[in-house]
Design a protein around this motif. Structure first.
Motif, PDB file in Angstrom:
ATOM      1  N   ALA A 103       0.830  -1.206   0.000  1.00  0.00           N
ATOM      2  CA  ALA A 103       0.000   0.000   0.000  1.00  0.00           C
ATOM      3  C   ALA A 103       0.863   1.254   0.000  1.00  0.00           C
ATOM      4  O   ALA A 103       0.461   2.305  -0.516  1.00  0.00           O
ATOM      5  N   ALA A 104       2.080   1.145   0.562  1.00  0.00           N
ATOM      6  CA  ALA A 104       3.002   2.287   0.631  1.00  0.00           C
ATOM      7  C   ALA A 104       3.816   2.462  -0.644  1.00  0.00           C
ATOM      8  O   ALA A 104       4.649   3.371  -0.727  1.00  0.00           O
ATOM      9  N   GLY A 105       3.612   1.601  -1.627  1.00  0.00           N
ATOM     10  CA  GLY A 105       4.274   1.793  -2.907  1.00  0.00           C
ATOM     11  C   GLY A 105       5.277   0.741  -3.331  1.00  0.00           C
ATOM     12  O   GLY A 105       5.916   0.883  -4.376  1.00  0.00           O
ATOM     13  N   CYS A 106       5.440  -0.333  -2.548  1.00  0.00           N
ATOM     14  CA  CYS A 106       6.330  -1.428  -2.950  1.00  0.00           C
ATOM     15  C   CYS A 106       5.547  -2.361  -3.878  1.00  0.00           C
ATOM     16  O   CYS A 106       4.801  -3.232  -3.411  1.00  0.00           O
ATOM     17  N   HIS A 107       5.715  -2.176  -5.171  1.00  0.00           N
ATOM     18  CA  HIS A 107       4.931  -2.942  -6.137  1.00  0.00           C
ATOM     19  C   HIS A 107       5.557  -4.285  -6.486  1.00  0.00           C
ATOM     20  O   HIS A 107       4.968  -5.058  -7.237  1.00  0.00           O
ATOM     21  N   GLN A 108       6.742  -4.534  -5.961  1.00  0.00           N
ATOM     22  CA  GLN A 108       7.361  -5.856  -6.048  1.00  0.00           C
ATOM     23  C   GLN A 108       7.416  -6.463  -4.654  1.00  0.00           C
ATOM     24  O   GLN A 108       7.741  -5.771  -3.689  1.00  0.00           O
ATOM     25  N   VAL A 109       7.119  -7.746  -4.554  1.00  0.00           N
ATOM     26  CA  VAL A 109       7.255  -8.495  -3.306  1.00  0.00           C
ATOM     27  C   VAL A 109       8.109  -9.717  -3.600  1.00  0.00           C
ATOM     28  O   VAL A 109       7.892 -10.404  -4.611  1.00  0.00           O
ATOM     29  N   VAL A 110       9.091  -9.979  -2.750  1.00  0.00           N
ATOM     30  CA  VAL A 110       9.902 -11.190  -2.889  1.00  0.00           C
ATOM     31  C   VAL A 110       9.783 -11.990  -1.603  1.00  0.00           C
ATOM     32  O   VAL A 110      10.163 -11.520  -0.522  1.00  0.00           O
TER      33      VAL A 110
ATOM     34  N   ARG B  67      -4.570 -15.609  -0.991  1.00  0.00           N
ATOM     35  CA  ARG B  67      -5.538 -15.327   0.065  1.00  0.00           C
ATOM     36  C   ARG B  67      -5.561 -13.877   0.550  1.00  0.00           C
ATOM     37  O   ARG B  67      -6.502 -13.491   1.244  1.00  0.00           O
ATOM     38  N   LEU B  68      -4.559 -13.064   0.203  1.00  0.00           N
ATOM     39  CA  LEU B  68      -4.558 -11.673   0.634  1.00  0.00           C
ATOM     40  C   LEU B  68      -5.158 -10.770  -0.438  1.00  0.00           C
ATOM     41  O   LEU B  68      -5.121 -11.082  -1.626  1.00  0.00           O
ATOM     42  N   SER B  69      -5.694  -9.634  -0.014  1.00  0.00           N
ATOM     43  CA  SER B  69      -6.265  -8.652  -0.940  1.00  0.00           C
ATOM     44  C   SER B  69      -5.179  -7.646  -1.312  1.00  0.00           C
ATOM     45  O   SER B  69      -4.981  -6.641  -0.630  1.00  0.00           O
ATOM     46  N   TRP B  70      -4.473  -7.922  -2.407  1.00  0.00           N
ATOM     47  CA  TRP B  70      -3.342  -7.109  -2.824  1.00  0.00           C
ATOM     48  C   TRP B  70      -3.799  -5.859  -3.572  1.00  0.00           C
ATOM     49  O   TRP B  70      -4.796  -5.897  -4.296  1.00  0.00           O
ATOM     50  N   PRO B  71      -3.056  -4.761  -3.449  1.00  0.00           N
ATOM     51  CA  PRO B  71      -3.344  -3.583  -4.287  1.00  0.00           C
ATOM     52  C   PRO B  71      -3.106  -3.912  -5.762  1.00  0.00           C
ATOM     53  O   PRO B  71      -2.386  -4.853  -6.095  1.00  0.00           O
ATOM     54  N   ASP B  72      -3.680  -3.128  -6.642  1.00  0.00           N
ATOM     55  CA  ASP B  72      -3.472  -3.318  -8.078  1.00  0.00           C
ATOM     56  C   ASP B  72      -1.992  -3.123  -8.432  1.00  0.00           C
ATOM     57  O   ASP B  72      -1.309  -2.278  -7.856  1.00  0.00           O
ATOM     58  N   GLY B  73      -1.530  -3.892  -9.393  1.00  0.00           N
ATOM     59  CA  GLY B  73      -0.176  -3.708  -9.914  1.00  0.00           C
ATOM     60  C   GLY B  73       0.930  -4.383  -9.157  1.00  0.00           C
ATOM     61  O   GLY B  73       2.109  -4.193  -9.475  1.00  0.00           O
ATOM     62  N   VAL B  74       0.598  -5.211  -8.164  1.00  0.00           N
ATOM     63  CA  VAL B  74       1.631  -5.893  -7.370  1.00  0.00           C
ATOM     64  C   VAL B  74       2.058  -7.184  -8.063  1.00  0.00           C
ATOM     65  O   VAL B  74       1.235  -7.943  -8.574  1.00  0.00           O
TER      66      VAL B  74
ATOM     67  N   LEU C 114      -1.810 -26.769  -5.370  1.00  0.00           N
ATOM     68  CA  LEU C 114      -2.625 -25.595  -5.681  1.00  0.00           C
ATOM     69  C   LEU C 114      -3.415 -25.782  -6.971  1.00  0.00           C
ATOM     70  O   LEU C 114      -4.567 -25.338  -7.087  1.00  0.00           O
ATOM     71  N   ALA C 115      -2.815 -26.446  -7.947  1.00  0.00           N
ATOM     72  CA  ALA C 115      -3.519 -26.709  -9.198  1.00  0.00           C
ATOM     73  C   ALA C 115      -4.726 -27.615  -8.960  1.00  0.00           C
ATOM     74  O   ALA C 115      -5.802 -27.399  -9.532  1.00  0.00           O
ATOM     75  N   GLU C 116      -4.562 -28.603  -8.099  1.00  0.00           N
ATOM     76  CA  GLU C 116      -5.673 -29.494  -7.773  1.00  0.00           C
ATOM     77  C   GLU C 116      -6.785 -28.761  -7.042  1.00  0.00           C
ATOM     78  O   GLU C 116      -7.960 -29.130  -7.134  1.00  0.00           O
ATOM     79  N   GLN C 117      -6.423 -27.708  -6.316  1.00  0.00           N
ATOM     80  CA  GLN C 117      -7.409 -26.899  -5.600  1.00  0.00           C
ATOM     81  C   GLN C 117      -7.994 -25.796  -6.482  1.00  0.00           C
ATOM     82  O   GLN C 117      -8.858 -25.043  -6.021  1.00  0.00           O
ATOM     83  N   ALA C 118      -7.543 -25.705  -7.732  1.00  0.00           N
ATOM     84  CA  ALA C 118      -7.980 -24.651  -8.662  1.00  0.00           C
ATOM     85  C   ALA C 118      -7.794 -23.270  -8.045  1.00  0.00           C
ATOM     86  O   ALA C 118      -8.636 -22.378  -8.177  1.00  0.00           O
ATOM     87  N   ALA C 119      -6.659 -23.100  -7.346  1.00  0.00           N
ATOM     88  CA  ALA C 119      -6.383 -21.826  -6.678  1.00  0.00           C
ATOM     89  C   ALA C 119      -6.022 -20.768  -7.711  1.00  0.00           C
ATOM     90  O   ALA C 119      -5.232 -21.016  -8.621  1.00  0.00           O
ATOM     91  N   GLY C 120      -6.606 -19.586  -7.559  1.00  0.00           N
ATOM     92  CA  GLY C 120      -6.321 -18.482  -8.463  1.00  0.00           C
ATOM     93  C   GLY C 120      -5.619 -17.352  -7.748  1.00  0.00           C
ATOM     94  O   GLY C 120      -6.089 -16.876  -6.705  1.00  0.00           O
ATOM     95  N   PRO C 121      -4.457 -16.884  -8.253  1.00  0.00           N
ATOM     96  CA  PRO C 121      -3.716 -15.802  -7.599  1.00  0.00           C
ATOM     97  C   PRO C 121      -4.474 -14.487  -7.656  1.00  0.00           C
ATOM     98  O   PRO C 121      -5.194 -14.208  -8.619  1.00  0.00           O
ATOM     99  N   ARG C 122      -4.292 -13.668  -6.614  1.00  0.00           N
ATOM    100  CA  ARG C 122      -4.952 -12.360  -6.537  1.00  0.00           C
ATOM    101  C   ARG C 122      -4.039 -11.225  -6.981  1.00  0.00           C
ATOM    102  O   ARG C 122      -4.379 -10.052  -6.811  1.00  0.00           O
ATOM    103  N   CYS C 123      -2.870 -11.576  -7.499  1.00  0.00           N
ATOM    104  CA  CYS C 123      -1.945 -10.608  -8.085  1.00  0.00           C
ATOM    105  C   CYS C 123      -1.059 -11.404  -9.034  1.00  0.00           C
ATOM    106  O   CYS C 123      -1.199 -12.626  -9.150  1.00  0.00           O
ATOM    107  N   GLU C 124      -0.144 -10.725  -9.716  1.00  0.00           N
ATOM    108  CA  GLU C 124       0.768 -11.445 -10.601  1.00  0.00           C
ATOM    109  C   GLU C 124       1.754 -12.249  -9.760  1.00  0.00           C
ATOM    110  O   GLU C 124       2.364 -11.729  -8.830  1.00  0.00           O
ATOM    111  N   ARG C 125       1.916 -13.502 -10.115  1.00  0.00           N
ATOM    112  CA  ARG C 125       2.774 -14.415  -9.361  1.00  0.00           C
ATOM    113  C   ARG C 125       3.871 -14.953 -10.263  1.00  0.00           C
ATOM    114  O   ARG C 125       3.597 -15.417 -11.376  1.00  0.00           O
TER     115      ARG C 125
END
Length: 297
Positions: free
Chosen positions: A105-112, A124-131, A149-160
């Motif tokens: 939220a403070a502007g770190c659009h990359q997470v490692v 499972r987290l509600s990520w800001p747009d563009g992360v 995760l594929a067996e659970q049909a899990a869908g990412p909430r940001c780019e992974r």
């Protein structure tokens, strides 16, 4: 079964089969067990809908939990260590959840996520747009994780982006090749990692993180041991804990806040007991340590 390629954050598998995780990868199942148990509580501090699926995919890898008061008493120090480990896992999951959302939220659009293990925050987290989140870990851990995760049909909430790499080796070039951009402020997380590294390895890892971090980047990891020193010492002498205790290497081995300050980080420490109280949870008497966050200057 091998990871064939990483393209656009998608892992292509050679075959649809799996085997039990071993070594450090096996400890990721222990953390998944903590998160699965917490997710079943009505007053849960977080909800990980995929944690139980990892356990179901690797039956028999973890020892059964004791079911009676007599068994708990017989476990002695091991039960005490289990209680501390569970409480620590719950607190650190919630704390690092909050840290990552605040950092993005403070502007770190990359997470490692260093040693991402069976972490499912991307899902499972509600990520800001563009992360964009990079998950770095050993190939076999990421492979097992992706299949479940594929067996659970899990869908990412940001780019992974999945980055198979050994953090004890030359992982930086692999991360950059996967699309990491050095000029972009980054939120780094080394959750449950440093204890499995020697002092030299930990210093080398954090030096690399520092060199890759643009001003405004953030970093978080655990500060100090999760338990009073006497408890891990007793655990090392227990045959049932030998496999896990052999993996503990001690981490940075120096005062982490001072080390980071010398490498141009502004550091803040977070008391574990105070956090537990703020979350409405009690902290075991044998618990220790806390958490550290830092901002790159």
């Amino acid at each position: 079964m091998k990871i064939a390629q990483v393209e656009g954050g998608v892992v292509t598998m050679a075959a649809d089969r799996r085997g039990p995780l071993g070594g450090v990868g096996k400890t990721a199942l222990g953390v998944a067990a903590v998160r699965a148990r917490e997710s079943r509580r009505p007053d849960r501090l977080f909800d990980d809908p995929y944690a139980q699926a990892f356990l179901d995919a690797a039956p028999g890898v973890l020892p059964d939990e004791p079911v009676s008061a007599r068994e708990l008493a017989e476990w002695g120090p091991m039960a005490a260590l289990g209680t501390v480990f569970h409480a620590h896992g719950v607190l650190r999951t919630r704390f690092f959840d909050d840290y990552l959302l605040a950092a993005t939220a403070a502007g770190c659009h990359q997470v490692v996520l260093l040693a991402a293990g069976l972490d499912t925050r991307v899902f499972r987290l509600s990520w800001p747009d563009g992360v964009r989140v990079f998950e770095v870990d050993l190939p076999e851990v990421l492979e097992f994780k992706q299949l479940v995760l594929a067996e659970q049909a899990a869908g990412p909430r940001c780019e992974r982006v999945i980055v198979p790499a050994d953090l004890r080796g030359r992982w930086c070039s692999t991360l950059v090749a996967a699309g990491f951009r050095e000029p972009v402020p980054t939120a780094w997380l080394a959750e449950g990692l440093l204890v499995y590294l020697s002092a030299e390895q930990a210093a080398r890892l954090l030096t690399a993180v520092s060199e890759l971090s643009a001003p405004g980047s953030r970093l978080a990891f655990e500060q100090g041991g999760m338990a009073a020193e006497s408890l891990p010492a007793r655990a090392r002498a227990m045959p049932a804990m030998a496999e896990y205790a052999a993996l503990w290497r001690g981490g940075l081995g120096v005062d982490a806040p001072s080390w980071l300050a010398e490498h141009d980080w502004c550091v803040h420490t977070h008391d574990r007991a105070a956090l537990a109280d703020s979350y409405g949870r009690s902290d075991p008497k044998a618990a220790g340590g806390g958490f550290l966050t830092a901002i790159r200057t």
